[in-house]
Design a protein around this motif. Structure first.
Motif, short mmCIF file in Angstrom:
data_model
loop_
_atom_site.label_atom_id
_atom_site.label_comp_id
_atom_site.label_asym_id
_atom_site.label_seq_id
_atom_site.Cartn_x
_atom_site.Cartn_y
_atom_site.Cartn_z
N LEU A 1 17.61 66.69 -46.96
CA LEU A 1 17.83 65.53 -46.09
C LEU A 1 18.88 65.80 -45.01
N LEU A 2 19.44 67.00 -45.00
CA LEU A 2 20.51 67.29 -44.05
C LEU A 2 20.07 67.08 -42.60
N PRO A 3 18.94 67.64 -42.15
CA PRO A 3 18.53 67.38 -40.76
C PRO A 3 18.28 65.89 -40.49
N ASP A 4 17.63 65.19 -41.44
CA ASP A 4 17.37 63.77 -41.26
C ASP A 4 18.67 62.98 -41.19
N PHE A 5 19.66 63.39 -41.99
CA PHE A 5 20.96 62.73 -41.95
C PHE A 5 21.60 62.85 -40.57
N VAL A 6 21.57 64.06 -40.00
CA VAL A 6 22.15 64.26 -38.67
C VAL A 6 21.39 63.45 -37.63
N ARG A 7 20.05 63.43 -37.72
CA ARG A 7 19.27 62.62 -36.78
C ARG A 7 19.60 61.15 -36.93
N GLY A 8 19.74 60.70 -38.19
CA GLY A 8 20.05 59.29 -38.43
C GLY A 8 21.39 58.88 -37.86
N VAL A 9 22.39 59.72 -38.04
CA VAL A 9 23.70 59.42 -37.50
C VAL A 9 23.65 59.45 -35.97
N ALA A 10 22.83 60.33 -35.40
CA ALA A 10 22.72 60.43 -33.95
C ALA A 10 22.14 59.17 -33.34
N ARG A 11 21.36 58.41 -34.13
CA ARG A 11 20.79 57.17 -33.61
C ARG A 11 21.82 56.07 -33.49
N ASP A 12 22.95 56.21 -34.20
CA ASP A 12 24.01 55.21 -34.12
C ASP A 12 24.73 55.33 -32.79
N ASP A 13 25.19 54.19 -32.29
CA ASP A 13 26.02 54.22 -31.09
C ASP A 13 27.33 54.90 -31.42
N GLY A 14 27.70 55.88 -30.61
CA GLY A 14 28.96 56.57 -30.84
C GLY A 14 28.90 57.46 -32.07
N MET A 15 28.01 58.42 -32.05
CA MET A 15 27.90 59.34 -33.19
C MET A 15 29.24 60.01 -33.47
N PRO A 16 29.66 60.04 -34.72
CA PRO A 16 30.94 60.70 -35.03
C PRO A 16 30.94 62.14 -34.55
N ASP B 1 25.79 70.56 -53.40
CA ASP B 1 26.13 71.48 -54.48
C ASP B 1 25.09 71.42 -55.58
N ILE B 2 25.49 71.83 -56.78
CA ILE B 2 24.55 71.95 -57.89
C ILE B 2 23.93 70.62 -58.27
N ARG B 3 24.56 69.51 -57.91
CA ARG B 3 24.03 68.19 -58.24
C ARG B 3 22.78 67.85 -57.44
N SER B 4 22.58 68.55 -56.31
CA SER B 4 21.43 68.29 -55.45
C SER B 4 20.14 68.60 -56.20
N ARG B 5 19.15 67.75 -56.01
CA ARG B 5 17.85 67.97 -56.64
C ARG B 5 16.97 68.88 -55.79
N SER B 6 17.53 69.39 -54.69
CA SER B 6 16.77 70.24 -53.79
C SER B 6 16.79 71.69 -54.26
N ASP B 7 15.88 72.47 -53.71
CA ASP B 7 15.89 73.91 -53.93
C ASP B 7 16.89 74.51 -52.96
N LEU B 8 18.06 74.85 -53.45
CA LEU B 8 19.14 75.29 -52.57
C LEU B 8 18.82 76.61 -51.88
N ALA B 9 17.81 77.33 -52.35
CA ALA B 9 17.42 78.57 -51.69
C ALA B 9 16.90 78.31 -50.28
N ASN B 10 16.50 77.05 -50.02
CA ASN B 10 15.98 76.69 -48.70
C ASN B 10 17.07 76.20 -47.75
N LEU B 11 18.33 76.24 -48.19
CA LEU B 11 19.40 75.73 -47.34
C LEU B 11 19.46 76.42 -45.97
N PRO B 12 19.23 77.74 -45.87
CA PRO B 12 19.29 78.36 -44.54
C PRO B 12 18.36 77.71 -43.52
#
Length: 296
Positions: free
Chosen positions: A48-63, A71-82
């Motif tokens: 969800l990292l790219p979607d998170f950045v896109r979502g924040v970008a839609r807000d006025d005044g993106m931080p 980390d290990i708590r993520s349910r994602s396949d961390l091998a795909n992080l790159p």
């Protein structure tokens, strides 16, 4: 309608991905980034990292500064992080992966001291085996990391200072403040510059409704603030700090730890650490962090 992706031509946005071994200090690091003005999200599923950045970008005044814990708590396949980091790069940000590591024997001791469960304990593994499996799963992230920080010999405040130094954040600040709560039965923090004893205040522990709560909760704050002694305590400590902290800054000190202790380290000391940290921010101190030893 698609939202235009931010670009490096018109923003100076920063994205830091915080990862590493459980118990190595990631929570302290994220809290430090938050105190320094980062918009922080912990335990984000990696895909969800790219979607998170896109979502924040839609807000006025993106931080301008973002920090995300993955980390290990993520349910994602961390091998795909790159590939997910590459997708973020295509949005105009230059993400940096920071990996926090610690020797296994230190992790074992930290878990024994805090009595917290390892994220992989649900697999029925011993703590040592859970740490070993986590290290194996996270090995690709450690290899990929832009920065690896070994926290084996660092206390909370030293870790915080290293994060600030490593990333060149808030370099104009001359003094950073850590307000810490603790339980006397586990000893006074060794790095405390000032120690204040809260055991003379009324103890919420003896109120059955308040006992399971902490000094972060509104009901405990209201209980203490109804006691005139608590108000006097806060006023007197605030006056002391207002007098002496500026003098310590002029003495070229880089950081000061102010510790509050009570019997269990859950109610009175936590309330006071939070209350005096808020006072310090109101007085204009730029670098103020809070750590609750018995809760965090």
């Amino acid at each position: 309608m698609n939202t235009p992706a931010p670009t490096n031509d018109d923003t100076d946005q920063t994205l830091i991905v915080v990862s590493g071994m459980s118990g190595a200090g990631k929570s302290v690091a994220l809290k430090t980034f938050e105190d320094l003005g980062f918009y922080c999200v912990d335990n984000l599923p990696a895909e969800l990292l790219p979607d998170f950045v896109r979502g924040v970008a839609r807000d006025d005044g993106m931080p301008e500064k973002l920090a995300v814990g993955i980390d290990i708590r993520s349910r994602s396949d961390l091998a795909n992080l790159p590939q997910w980091l590459s997708a973020v790069g295509a949005l105009g940000l230059d993400p940096r992966l920071v990996f926090f590591d610690t020797h296994d024997e230190v992790l074992l001791k930290r878990y024994a001291d805090t009595r917290r469960r390892h994220p992989l304990s649900h697999l029925g593994l011993s703590l040592a085996d859970a740490i070993s499996l986590e290290r194996q799963v996270l090995k690709p992230l450690r290899t990929l990391a832009d920065v690896v920080i070994d926290t084996s010999t660092l206390n909370v405040h030293q870790l915080r200072r290293q994060v600030i130094t490593e990333f060149g954040l808030n370099s104009d600040a001359k003094l950073s403040l850590l307000f810490e709560s603790f339980a006397y039965r586990r000893g006074v923090p060794a790095d405390a510059d000032f120690v204040f004893d809260a055991r003379g205040l009324a103890n919420p522990h003896w109120n059955a409704e308040l006992r399971p709560l902490s000094g972060r909760d509104a009901a405990v704050r209201e209980f203490l603030e109804a006691q005139s002694e608590a108000g006097e305590y806060v006023a007197q400590v605030a006056s002391f700090l207002d007098t002496w902290l500026p003098r310590m800054q002029s003495d070229t000190r880089s950081y000061v730890t102010v510790a509050f202790g009570c019997t269990g380290g859950r109610h009175r000391s936590v309330y006071l650490a939070e209350r005096l940290a808020a006072h310090a921010r109101e007085r204009g101190w730029a670098e103020v962090a809070v750590h609750h030893r018995e809760l965090d």
